[in-house]
Design a protein around this motif. Structure first.
Motif, PDB file in Angstrom:
ATOM      1  N   MET A  82      22.348  38.689  32.761  1.00 60.59           N
ATOM      2  CA  MET A  82      22.817  40.070  32.910  1.00 60.59           C
ATOM      3  C   MET A  82      23.542  40.536  31.647  1.00 60.59           C
ATOM      4  SD  MET A  82      24.055  39.648  36.911  1.00 60.59           S
ATOM      5  CE  MET A  82      25.619  40.252  36.538  1.00 60.59           C
ATOM      6  N   ASP A  83      23.753  41.857  31.532  1.00 59.29           N
ATOM      7  CA  ASP A  83      24.471  42.387  30.376  1.00 59.29           C
ATOM      8  C   ASP A  83      25.989  42.292  30.526  1.00 59.29           C
ATOM      9  OD1 ASP A  83      24.830  44.304  32.322  1.00 59.29           O
ATOM     10  OD2 ASP A  83      24.155  45.987  31.099  1.00 59.29           O
ATOM     11  N   PHE A  84      26.485  41.945  31.713  1.00 56.44           N
ATOM     12  CA  PHE A  84      27.915  41.731  31.938  1.00 56.44           C
ATOM     13  C   PHE A  84      28.088  40.338  32.519  1.00 56.44           C
ATOM     14  CE2 PHE A  84      31.662  41.729  34.705  1.00 56.44           C
ATOM     15  CZ  PHE A  84      32.620  42.094  33.786  1.00 56.44           C
ATOM     16  N   ASN A  85      28.864  39.515  31.824  1.00 51.91           N
ATOM     17  CA  ASN A  85      29.034  38.133  32.255  1.00 51.91           C
ATOM     18  C   ASN A  85      30.522  37.808  32.349  1.00 51.91           C
ATOM     19  OD1 ASN A  85      29.024  35.399  32.710  1.00 51.91           O
ATOM     20  ND2 ASN A  85      27.493  34.937  31.151  1.00 51.91           N
ATOM     21  N   PRO A  86      31.085  37.772  33.573  1.00 51.88           N
ATOM     22  CA  PRO A  86      32.517  37.498  33.702  1.00 51.88           C
ATOM     23  C   PRO A  86      32.905  36.053  33.413  1.00 51.88           C
ATOM     24  CG  PRO A  86      31.526  37.594  35.857  1.00 51.88           C
ATOM     25  CD  PRO A  86      30.456  37.971  34.867  1.00 51.88           C
ATOM     26  N   THR A  87      31.925  35.179  33.237  1.00 50.34           N
ATOM     27  CA  THR A  87      32.246  33.774  32.993  1.00 50.34           C
ATOM     28  C   THR A  87      32.387  33.466  31.513  1.00 50.34           C
ATOM     29  OG1 THR A  87      29.909  33.163  32.996  1.00 50.34           O
ATOM     30  CG2 THR A  87      31.077  33.063  35.104  1.00 50.34           C
ATOM     31  N   VAL A  88      32.098  34.437  30.641  1.00 50.41           N
ATOM     32  CA  VAL A  88      32.200  34.235  29.192  1.00 50.41           C
ATOM     33  C   VAL A  88      33.404  35.012  28.689  1.00 50.41           C
ATOM     34  CG1 VAL A  88      31.079  34.669  26.985  1.00 50.41           C
ATOM     35  CG2 VAL A  88      29.727  33.925  28.936  1.00 50.41           C
ATOM     36  N   ALA A  89      34.164  34.412  27.796  1.00 52.77           N
ATOM     37  CA  ALA A  89      35.326  35.099  27.231  1.00 52.77           C
ATOM     38  C   ALA A  89      34.875  36.347  26.481  1.00 52.77           C
ATOM     39  CB  ALA A  89      36.077  34.158  26.301  1.00 52.77           C
ATOM     40  N   THR A  90      35.607  37.422  26.647  1.00 55.33           N
ATOM     41  CA  THR A  90      35.232  38.698  26.039  1.00 55.33           C
ATOM     42  C   THR A  90      36.043  39.008  24.792  1.00 55.33           C
ATOM     43  OG1 THR A  90      36.806  39.841  27.451  1.00 55.33           O
ATOM     44  CG2 THR A  90      34.544  39.669  28.258  1.00 55.33           C
ATOM     45  N   GLY A  91      36.782  38.055  24.290  1.00 55.85           N
ATOM     46  CA  GLY A  91      37.611  38.296  23.124  1.00 55.85           C
ATOM     47  C   GLY A  91      39.030  38.701  23.498  1.00 55.85           C
ATOM     48  N   VAL A  92      39.235  39.097  24.737  1.00 55.16           N
ATOM     49  CA  VAL A  92      40.570  39.451  25.202  1.00 55.16           C
ATOM     50  C   VAL A  92      41.234  38.171  25.682  1.00 55.16           C
ATOM     51  CG1 VAL A  92      41.878  40.802  26.856  1.00 55.16           C
ATOM     52  CG2 VAL A  92      39.785  41.729  25.879  1.00 55.16           C
ATOM     53  N   VAL A  93      42.362  37.850  25.129  1.00 51.59           N
ATOM     54  CA  VAL A  93      43.044  36.620  25.506  1.00 51.59           C
ATOM     55  C   VAL A  93      43.856  36.886  26.769  1.00 51.59           C
ATOM     56  CG1 VAL A  93      44.708  34.887  24.785  1.00 51.59           C
ATOM     57  CG2 VAL A  93      43.161  35.899  23.124  1.00 51.59           C
ATOM     58  N   GLN A  94      43.482  36.257  27.837  1.00 52.72           N
ATOM     59  CA  GLN A  94      44.228  36.368  29.088  1.00 52.72           C
ATOM     60  C   GLN A  94      43.915  35.144  29.935  1.00 52.72           C
ATOM     61  OE1 GLN A  94      42.754  40.017  30.747  1.00 52.72           O
ATOM     62  NE2 GLN A  94      41.163  39.010  31.886  1.00 52.72           N
ATOM     63  N   ALA A  95      44.834  34.809  30.798  1.00 54.23           N
ATOM     64  CA  ALA A  95      44.618  33.673  31.683  1.00 54.23           C
ATOM     65  C   ALA A  95      43.719  34.133  32.819  1.00 54.23           C
ATOM     66  CB  ALA A  95      45.947  33.174  32.223  1.00 54.23           C
ATOM     67  N   PRO A  96      42.602  33.483  33.027  1.00 57.47           N
ATOM     68  CA  PRO A  96      41.723  33.899  34.126  1.00 57.47           C
ATOM     69  C   PRO A  96      42.376  33.599  35.469  1.00 57.47           C
ATOM     70  CG  PRO A  96      40.934  31.870  33.134  1.00 57.47           C
ATOM     71  CD  PRO A  96      42.096  32.330  32.313  1.00 57.47           C
ATOM     72  N   SER A  97      42.217  34.519  36.383  1.00 57.07           N
ATOM     73  CA  SER A  97      42.816  34.333  37.700  1.00 57.07           C
ATOM     74  C   SER A  97      41.783  33.956  38.753  1.00 57.07           C
ATOM     75  CB  SER A  97      43.547  35.599  38.133  1.00 57.07           C
ATOM     76  OG  SER A  97      42.648  36.688  38.182  1.00 57.07           O
ATOM     77  N   HIS A  98      40.492  34.136  38.445  1.00 56.61           N
ATOM     78  CA  HIS A  98      39.434  33.866  39.407  1.00 56.61           C
ATOM     79  C   HIS A  98      38.236  33.217  38.714  1.00 56.61           C
ATOM     80  CE1 HIS A  98      41.738  36.913  41.575  1.00 56.61           C
ATOM     81  NE2 HIS A  98      41.165  36.477  42.678  1.00 56.61           N
ATOM     82  N   THR A  99      37.441  32.511  39.501  1.00 57.63           N
ATOM     83  CA  THR A  99      36.135  32.067  39.036  1.00 57.63           C
ATOM     84  C   THR A  99      35.100  32.934  39.731  1.00 57.63           C
ATOM     85  OG1 THR A  99      36.048  30.372  40.763  1.00 57.63           O
ATOM     86  CG2 THR A  99      36.837  29.686  38.611  1.00 57.63           C
ATOM     87  N   TYR A 100      34.033  33.237  39.040  1.00 58.63           N
ATOM     88  CA  TYR A 100      33.017  34.154  39.553  1.00 58.63           C
ATOM     89  C   TYR A 100      31.689  33.425  39.695  1.00 58.63           C
ATOM     90  CZ  TYR A 100      36.576  37.508  38.348  1.00 58.63           C
ATOM     91  OH  TYR A 100      37.760  38.172  38.281  1.00 58.63           O
TER      92      TYR A 100
END
Length: 135
Positions: free
Chosen positions: A78-96
């Motif tokens: 897909m063109d949107f992948n929540p499992t890949v880092a997007t360059g924004v540094v943040q602690a992930p709160s969920h797994t997708y």
């Protein structure tokens, strides 16, 4: 006599130990009341973030469907992948995950990293389902 009055005034400055202990106790009680409320707000913000990401996944699934005639079975396609880092540094709160994807239907799921029982799912129709403390 005048020197004794001035001496008494100089010794009266500051707080007693009892007064300081009472202030510390009051602050501790206020903190014990405020912290659970704050943590509840943090968890609600994490849930809202998961819902927003799942809605982005749903929109991406429909773009994929319009191009290929079927829903994707993997985020990597897909063109949107929540499992890949997007360059924004943040602690992930969920797994997708995409636990149920077929030609005409799909379900995307967000599972809390802190409490695995807290999940949010979305279907191709946009129906959100909550489990765990998210109810």
């Amino acid at each position: 006599m005048r020197n004794k009055i001035i001496f008494k005034r100089l010794n009266n400055r500051g707080f007693t130990l009892i007064e300081l202990i009472i202030v510390v106790i009051i602050l501790a009680v206020l903190a014990s009341l405020a912290l659970p409320v704050m943590f509840g707000q943090v968890e609600r913000a994490r849930r809202a973030e998961a819902i927003r990401i799942l809605q982005d996944v749903r929109a991406s699934q429909f773009r994929y469907y319009n191009e290929y005639g079927t829903f994707s079975t993997a985020f990597a396609k897909m063109d949107f992948n929540p499992t890949v880092a997007t360059g924004v540094v943040q602690a992930p709160s969920h797994t997708y995950t995409l636990p149920a994807a077929a030609a005409t239907t799909f379900t995307a799921k967000a599972t809390s990293i802190k409490v695995a029982a807290n999940t949010v799912t979305i279907t191709e129709k946009g129906v959100l389902t909550y489990t765990g403390q998210y109810i």
